[in-house]
Scaffold this motif. Sequence first.
Motif, PDB file in Angstrom:
ATOM      1  N   THR A 453      -6.432  -1.531  -5.340  1.00 41.61           N
ATOM      2  CA  THR A 453      -5.243  -1.012  -4.792  1.00 41.61           C
ATOM      3  C   THR A 453      -5.006   0.450  -5.086  1.00 41.61           C
ATOM      4  O   THR A 453      -3.888   1.241  -4.399  1.00 41.61           O
ATOM      5  CB  THR A 453      -4.020  -2.129  -5.830  1.00 41.61           C
ATOM      6  OG1 THR A 453      -4.820  -3.795  -5.787  1.00 41.61           O
ATOM      7  CG2 THR A 453      -2.533  -2.125  -5.760  1.00 41.61           C
ATOM      8  N   ALA A 454      -5.330   1.129  -6.629  1.00 44.48           N
ATOM      9  CA  ALA A 454      -4.889   2.375  -6.023  1.00 44.48           C
ATOM     10  C   ALA A 454      -5.155   3.433  -4.859  1.00 44.48           C
ATOM     11  O   ALA A 454      -4.391   4.182  -4.575  1.00 44.48           O
ATOM     12  CB  ALA A 454      -5.753   2.995  -7.613  1.00 44.48           C
ATOM     13  N   ASP A 455      -6.187   3.029  -5.154  1.00 45.83           N
ATOM     14  CA  ASP A 455      -6.771   3.545  -3.026  1.00 45.83           C
ATOM     15  C   ASP A 455      -5.776   3.328  -1.959  1.00 45.83           C
ATOM     16  O   ASP A 455      -5.377   4.236  -0.729  1.00 45.83           O
ATOM     17  CB  ASP A 455      -8.077   3.519  -2.723  1.00 45.83           C
ATOM     18  CG  ASP A 455      -9.354   3.338  -3.366  1.00 45.83           C
ATOM     19  OD1 ASP A 455      -8.541   4.128  -4.403  1.00 45.83           O
ATOM     20  OD2 ASP A 455     -10.200   2.588  -3.883  1.00 45.83           O
ATOM     21  N   PHE A 456      -5.473   1.945  -1.438  1.00 41.12           N
ATOM     22  CA  PHE A 456      -4.072   1.697  -1.149  1.00 41.12           C
ATOM     23  C   PHE A 456      -2.861   2.641  -1.081  1.00 41.12           C
ATOM     24  O   PHE A 456      -2.196   2.989  -0.371  1.00 41.12           O
ATOM     25  CB  PHE A 456      -4.160   0.067  -0.563  1.00 41.12           C
ATOM     26  CG  PHE A 456      -3.079   0.256  -0.116  1.00 41.12           C
ATOM     27  CD1 PHE A 456      -3.328   0.173   2.150  1.00 41.12           C
ATOM     28  CD2 PHE A 456      -2.039  -0.629  -0.415  1.00 41.12           C
ATOM     29  CE1 PHE A 456      -2.446   0.113   2.682  1.00 41.12           C
ATOM     30  CE2 PHE A 456      -0.712  -0.691   0.850  1.00 41.12           C
ATOM     31  CZ  PHE A 456      -0.977  -0.835   2.547  1.00 41.12           C
ATOM     32  N   VAL A 457      -2.572   2.730  -2.766  1.00 38.90           N
ATOM     33  CA  VAL A 457      -0.979   2.680  -3.249  1.00 38.90           C
ATOM     34  C   VAL A 457      -1.265   4.687  -2.343  1.00 38.90           C
ATOM     35  O   VAL A 457      -0.429   5.305  -1.612  1.00 38.90           O
ATOM     36  CB  VAL A 457      -0.599   2.696  -3.810  1.00 38.90           C
ATOM     37  CG1 VAL A 457       0.127   3.875  -4.684  1.00 38.90           C
ATOM     38  CG2 VAL A 457      -0.441   1.950  -4.853  1.00 38.90           C
TER      39      VAL A 457
END
Length: 485
Positions: A453-457
Amino acid sequence: MAFSRSTRQHRPLPPHRPFRRRSARLAAVATAVAAACVISAAPATASGAPTPGAPGIGDSYFPGLGNGGYDVQHYDLDIGYAPDTGRLDGRTTVTARATQRLSAFDLDLQQLDVASVEVNGRPAAFVRDGDELRIRPARPLAKGRLFTATVTYGGTPRPLGGPIVFGSNYGWLRTKDGVFVGCEPNAASTWFPSSDHPADKATFDIRVRAPKGLTAISNGRLVSTRDRGGSTITHWRESRPMATYLATATIGKFDVRTGRTPGGIPVYVAKDPSLPPGGVDFYGVTAAVTDYWSQVFGPYPFEETGAIVDDTPEAEFSLETQSKPLYSGVRSEWTIAHELAHQWFGDSVSVARWKDIWLNEGFASYAEWLWAEHKGTGSAHDAFRAAYAARKADDPFWKIDVADPQRDTMFSRAVYSRGAMTLQALRERIGDRAFFRLLPLWTARHRYGNASTADFVALAEQVSGQDLGSLFATWLSSRNKPDLP
């Protein structure tokens, strides 16, 4: 994965020659007993000395899944299945690269009995500890070097169940004429030894021996089919990295249609002839959806698209098995759009840890809204508002942290629908131009890999030039019903 409406919307083999003689099996058992103390009582070693690999990959939802100390490169599966008895006999060779100096390492294997293990062609000591197969090679394995582990095994695979998938059994599901194999999240190791976590992806060769008259279908492209005695041996090859839970070896009577999409992508669709005629056109819809997602999400990531449509009502789900989604009791145009979107979101780009499952299910659910836009039957904006309005402020739906939904609710409706809402809220915040640049950039950047999720954000902020932390925190993790954007 899509579930049925009650949970989530939208031939006998001839006598089989064992892989090893009985004496070899007895010797393997004796070796395992002798090895138990050796493996479990490995002493502490000086820095740089060989040490055992970890028994899990470090996922808090499934601490025992996956394994440390190596990175799997390829699986070579050779299995024989007798539908009349449910017996499976297998020989799996795992090719891996050691990421540390290994004195011992684990593979995940549930239920089945192990006859022998070889590492680099030499007999290896092994012991079973629950769902772990602990292996000690004759010589330590050097860091950075490739090695092979060959496991000969057999037994009667049984499906898994429980709250993870709303009470539906999953994994190795016997049918009236064969087996339906859908393994998300943790059932691949019920039929082959593996590092059973999506963070450890590999290529596959899968050979299936089944009685003549039945069709065995797996991932990737069909390499060969040949008859031997009363059996047919089918060889499939998935040349793109694949998470273990996406592997299948579904067997039964099927009508098969092959061809190419209008965009030129090979198609393989197998449908159980006992299903009633009519209904959704799996071949036509699969071809159309694959081509359209190739325009929206980026180039199709695999060598073949398709579908496996089986009469398995007890499997209350359909699943995004790589290159050929499985469809059981859930069969509709929207389910096809959902499962094929997973080929990008979940299969090519896989979660690094299971807590990020919304990156699979939220995106695939949102794809259903995009398909409606494409078909002219509704907008994602309206679908977002309708889904939002359908849930009152005190609905438990809003109490689940979609960014970390917990193991037993990782496939809850909130993960699907609220995940889709998050993407529409993002689209309305950053605009269509940035949003539809973001999606193919995401699938290209993490193609055949894993992401969080952090990568997508971070990528969404890079593409949009905006600080989006509060948007994602609100729509994914707030325990209250958010205000509409």
